[in-house]
Scaffold this motif. Structure first.
Motif, PDB file in Angstrom:
ATOM      1  N   ARG A 138       0.838  -1.205   0.000  1.00  0.00           N
ATOM      2  CA  ARG A 138       0.000   0.000   0.000  1.00  0.00           C
ATOM      3  C   ARG A 138       0.871   1.252   0.000  1.00  0.00           C
ATOM      4  N   ALA A 139       1.998   1.175   0.707  1.00  0.00           N
ATOM      5  CA  ALA A 139       2.899   2.324   0.742  1.00  0.00           C
ATOM      6  C   ALA A 139       3.453   2.603  -0.654  1.00  0.00           C
TER       7      ALA A 139
ATOM      8  N   ARG B 107       1.910   2.007  -3.459  1.00  0.00           N
ATOM      9  CA  ARG B 107       0.840   2.668  -4.218  1.00  0.00           C
ATOM     10  C   ARG B 107       0.670   4.117  -3.764  1.00  0.00           C
ATOM     11  N   ALA B 108       0.826   4.338  -2.465  1.00  0.00           N
ATOM     12  CA  ALA B 108       0.695   5.697  -1.947  1.00  0.00           C
ATOM     13  C   ALA B 108       1.745   6.608  -2.579  1.00  0.00           C
TER      14      ALA B 108
ATOM     15  N   GLN C 184       0.812   7.552  -6.033  1.00  0.00           N
ATOM     16  CA  GLN C 184      -0.312   8.491  -6.158  1.00  0.00           C
ATOM     17  C   GLN C 184       0.035   9.880  -5.654  1.00  0.00           C
ATOM     18  N   ASP C 185       0.811   9.984  -4.596  1.00  0.00           N
ATOM     19  CA  ASP C 185       1.184  11.293  -4.071  1.00  0.00           C
ATOM     20  C   ASP C 185       2.451  11.160  -3.238  1.00  0.00           C
TER      21      ASP C 185
ATOM     22  N   VAL D 237       4.527  13.442  -1.968  1.00  0.00           N
ATOM     23  CA  VAL D 237       4.617  14.279  -0.768  1.00  0.00           C
ATOM     24  C   VAL D 237       3.678  13.742   0.311  1.00  0.00           C
ATOM     25  N   GLY D 238       2.454  13.398  -0.102  1.00  0.00           N
ATOM     26  CA  GLY D 238       1.496  12.838   0.845  1.00  0.00           C
ATOM     27  C   GLY D 238       2.052  11.590   1.514  1.00  0.00           C
ATOM     28  N   ALA D 239       2.725  10.758   0.743  1.00  0.00           N
ATOM     29  CA  ALA D 239       3.284   9.523   1.300  1.00  0.00           C
ATOM     30  C   ALA D 239       4.340   9.838   2.354  1.00  0.00           C
ATOM     31  N   GLN D 240       5.187  10.834   2.073  1.00  0.00           N
ATOM     32  CA  GLN D 240       6.199  11.217   3.064  1.00  0.00           C
ATOM     33  C   GLN D 240       5.537  11.738   4.337  1.00  0.00           C
ATOM     34  N   MET D 241       4.435  12.478   4.145  1.00  0.00           N
ATOM     35  CA  MET D 241       3.714  13.011   5.308  1.00  0.00           C
ATOM     36  C   MET D 241       3.140  11.890   6.172  1.00  0.00           C
ATOM     37  N   MET D 242       2.901  10.729   5.555  1.00  0.00           N
ATOM     38  CA  MET D 242       2.367   9.596   6.320  1.00  0.00           C
ATOM     39  C   MET D 242       3.476   8.844   7.052  1.00  0.00           C
TER      40      MET D 242
ATOM     41  N   GLU E 250      -3.796  13.282 -14.628  1.00  0.00           N
ATOM     42  CA  GLU E 250      -4.437  13.983 -13.514  1.00  0.00           C
ATOM     43  C   GLU E 250      -3.692  15.246 -13.073  1.00  0.00           C
TER      44      GLU E 250
ATOM     45  N   LEU F 187       9.423  19.020   5.272  1.00  0.00           N
ATOM     46  CA  LEU F 187       9.349  19.004   3.812  1.00  0.00           C
ATOM     47  C   LEU F 187      10.287  20.049   3.213  1.00  0.00           C
TER      48      LEU F 187
ATOM     49  N   ALA G 248      10.902  14.494   6.191  1.00  0.00           N
ATOM     50  CA  ALA G 248       9.464  14.498   6.476  1.00  0.00           C
ATOM     51  C   ALA G 248       8.958  13.185   7.075  1.00  0.00           C
ATOM     52  N   HIS G 249       9.427  12.057   6.549  1.00  0.00           N
ATOM     53  CA  HIS G 249       8.866  10.798   7.051  1.00  0.00           C
ATOM     54  C   HIS G 249       9.257  10.543   8.507  1.00  0.00           C
TER      55      HIS G 249
ATOM     56  N   THR H   8       7.025  12.586  11.026  1.00  0.00           N
ATOM     57  CA  THR H   8       5.753  11.904  11.284  1.00  0.00           C
ATOM     58  C   THR H   8       5.946  10.810  12.324  1.00  0.00           C
TER      59      THR H   8
ATOM     60  N   ASN I   5      -2.982  16.468  -0.407  1.00  0.00           N
ATOM     61  CA  ASN I   5      -2.144  15.309  -0.741  1.00  0.00           C
ATOM     62  C   ASN I   5      -2.816  13.980  -0.420  1.00  0.00           C
TER      63      ASN I   5
ATOM     64  N   PHE J  13      -4.568  10.309  -1.351  1.00  0.00           N
ATOM     65  CA  PHE J  13      -4.301   9.256  -2.332  1.00  0.00           C
ATOM     66  C   PHE J  13      -5.604   9.031  -3.088  1.00  0.00           C
TER      67      PHE J  13
ATOM     68  N   MET K 165      -7.287   5.658  -3.896  1.00  0.00           N
ATOM     69  CA  MET K 165      -7.559   4.739  -2.791  1.00  0.00           C
ATOM     70  C   MET K 165      -8.891   5.102  -2.159  1.00  0.00           C
TER      71      MET K 165
ATOM     72  N   MET L 163      -3.523   4.418   5.579  1.00  0.00           N
ATOM     73  CA  MET L 163      -2.203   4.957   5.226  1.00  0.00           C
ATOM     74  C   MET L 163      -1.766   5.987   6.266  1.00  0.00           C
TER      75      MET L 163
ATOM     76  N   TYR M 172       0.173   4.640   9.007  1.00  0.00           N
ATOM     77  CA  TYR M 172       1.328   3.852   8.557  1.00  0.00           C
ATOM     78  C   TYR M 172       2.364   3.670   9.661  1.00  0.00           C
TER      79      TYR M 172
ATOM     80  N   ARG N 289      -7.183  11.760   8.283  1.00  0.00           N
ATOM     81  CA  ARG N 289      -6.002  10.971   7.983  1.00  0.00           C
ATOM     82  C   ARG N 289      -4.802  11.465   8.792  1.00  0.00           C
TER      83      ARG N 289
END
Lengths: 343, 234
Positions: A220-221, A223-224, A227-228, A230-235, A343, B50, B70-71, B74, B86, B88, B91, B99, B102, B147
């Motif tokens: 899932r990571a 895929r994240a 898809q995004d 920056v969003g993935a790093q934020m997670m 997109e 970031l 950044a990671h 978190t 941001n 997904f 999904m 996510m 995570y 999220r």
């Protein structure tokens, strides 16, 4: 009654929204049936086997592009490495078994070659990512990455093909077959065990990848990130873990394709070119970065190829499908199943 | 909990933050207000890792965060909800929320937080199977906030949650932030809706052209002449 009309409406809506995909899918199905009737079921089975392999190659390309934004033009060299590793692991075992017959070992020996190839691919993927793509990513400015990465993959391709020529030599190294047993009878058609196995290996690998991407935390990571980023790093997702992993998976799958097709494509330095072209063909037609599209696309392209060989002659194998791709891209520039670029 | 000292930040050659110093204490709800382009989002991005600061210091729970990516921020307990969300988009709502968790390895705890979040935003539970990309603007915003909460953060950084939202939804979002503070989360809110922000926060900073020009308890700032003239238009 009302249920029925709403179902019909929904179907109509889906079709009109995905008109290009529908037309191509229907055309492929018609072509496959026609192929089956006029040339025999064996041609359909050949399409399936090739389709599975194109899909296995194309999935890697789609993944690498979707997750890392790398237009990977050295993917064929991963195929080449897989073919060589399988050859050099499998042939000594085969020669040994020729002198010391052992039916059980003979049945599983081919897997040793394939597993070795996949592992070599996985390691190669990590090395390439850490040694080349990682420093390039740090140094690339925004907007330059895709072009830089493209040039890097072309460079890798040159170095690897010529490196193989220098180290291993430009001789063809092939095997008559992995499983030298009489062909199987499937629905009245005789088909070589190697082909059946190649198809099964492709299906199992793709299914495993699908499960991994859809059902596991790490998948899932991945895929994240696609898809995004920056969003993935934020997670809390570490790109320096996801990128090598993705590249390693893609390279391993290409190497596995090279290994399991060794009976069709003999190992030599530039053996990866044809699979590379067709994998790109699949990915561009399906939509860049679209993994599910790449799987379906692999089979579509294989049917086109087999039909071309059957109805127009073997010399046209590359010409007609390529011309068709140009037409498809003119009509739907982002591919029939859509691309993340849209997109 | 969070302390910025003499922070400078820039995008390439363009310096955006000049000598910004601020602090957020445990359990506090702090606002950062100011006009468009003042550097509010840049401040949050720098805290979230970031963006690497050009000068000055970012301290979180006493640790320097200057070189922390950044990671890692978190994982250390900072959650950043960006202005562009941001999400997904391919999904489902549920997958997006998972996510968000995570960094939480314990599946039971993930589900507990999921329940908490669904309780806060019942709409998200109704839509949990829907693809994030097909949701309305307000729903997306809720999803992004939800999220961001899934990692059980100690510090939540929220960037312009009211942007593009219908007025009644803004109230919903602000109320949910207040509830989070009551649940023990420390919050920092960047907003252009000055009045609403000053009503909900404990303290606030005013950022203009990359510099902190004013700070104080929100109840005092709301009476301030400069604030009234420049932002409230009274």
């Amino acid at each position: 009654m009302e249920q029925k009309t709403s179902l019909a409406d929904a179907l109509r809506e889906t079709i009109s929204e995905n008109l290009a995909a529908t037309i191509i899918l229907v055309a492929t199905a018609v072509l496959a049936v026609w192929l089956g009737i006029s040339a025999g079921l064996s041609q359909v089975i050949i399409s399936l086997v090739t389709g599975g392999m194109w899909a296995l190659m194309a999935v890697g390309l789609a993944l690498v592009f979707g997750v890392m934004n790398v237009p990977h033009f050295a993917h064929g060299e991963s195929f080449m490495v897989g073919a060589f590793v399988a050859y050099f692991v499998f042939t000594p075992i085969r020669d040994y078994l020729a002198q010391n017959p052992n039916p059980a070992l003979t049945a599983v020996a081919p897997f040793a070659g394939m597993i070795a190839a996949a592992l070599a691919g996985a390691v190669l993927g990590v090395i390439l990512e850490r040694l080349l793509f990682y420093p390039l990513r740090i140094k690339s400015r925004a907007g330059e990455w895709v072009m830089n990465a493209f040039l890097l993959t072309v460079g890798i391709s040159f170095v690897m093909t010529n490196g193989a020529r220098l180290l291993i030599g430009a001789t063809f190294r092939g095997i008559p077959g992995y499983w030298l047993v009489p062909p199987l009878e499937i629905l009245g058609t005789r088909i070589a065990v190697d082909r059946v196995m190649a198809f099964a290996i492709a299906l199992v690998s793709i299914a495993a990848l699908w499960f991994f991407l859809g059902r596991t935390r790490t998948g899932r990571a991945i895929r994240a990130v696609s898809q995004d980023e920056v969003g993935a790093q934020m997670m809390g997702i570490n790109l320096n873990f996801i990128f090598p992993l993705t590249f390693s998976l893609a390279t391993a799958m290409a190497a596995l394709a090279g290994a399991s097709l060794l009976f069709m494509f003999q190992a030599y330095p530039t053996v990866g070119l044809t699979p590379l072209y067709f994998a790109w063909f699949v990915v561009m037609m399906a939509g860049l970065g679209n993994v599910a599209g790449a799987i379906v696309g692999g089979f579509i392209v294989a049917v086109f190829q087999t039909a071309t060989q059957q109805f127009a002659g073997i010399a046209w194998t590359d010409v007609i499908p390529t011309a068709l791709m140009i037409v498809i891209l003119l009509v739907v520039p982002f591919g029939i199943f859509g691309s993340e670029m849209e997109e | 909990m969070l302390e910025l000292t003499n922070l400078d930040a820039s995008y390439g050659f363009l310096q955006v933050l000049w000598d910004v110093s601020l602090h957020v204490d445990d359990g506090e709800f702090v606002g950062l207000i100011g006009p468009n382009g003042a550097g509010k989002s840049t401040t949050l991005k720098t805290i979230a890792g970031l963006l690497t600061p050009k000068g000055g210091k970012v301290l979180f729970k006493g640790k320097s965060m200057n070189a922390v990516p950044a990671h890692r921020t978190t994982q250390m307990g900072i959650s950043y909800i960006s202005e562009d969300l941001n999400l997904f988009v391919d999904m489902s709502v549920r997958e997006n929320l998972l996510m968000g968790a995570y960094t939480v390895k314990d599946p039971e705890r993930q589900l507990e937080t999921l329940d908490f979040v669904f309780e806060l935003f019942p709409r998200l539970e109704e839509r949990k199977g829907q693809r994030a990309g097909t949701m309305s603007g307000g729903e997306r915003k809720m999803l992004a906030i939800a999220r961001g909460m899934m990692s059980n953060p100690e510090l939540l950084l929220v960037d312009e949650p009211s942007l593009g939202l219908a007025p009644h939804l803004v109230t919903d979002v602000f109320n949910s932030l207040k509830r989070l503070q009551e649940a023990g989360v420390t919050l920092m809110l960047v907003e252009q809706r000055v009045n609403a922000t000053l009503e909900i926060t404990d303290r606030a900073y005013v950022l203009e052209q990359g510099k902190i020009v004013m700070e104080g308890p929100s109840s005092e700032l709301i009476e301030n002449k400069h604030i009234k003239d420049a932002y409230l238009g009274i």
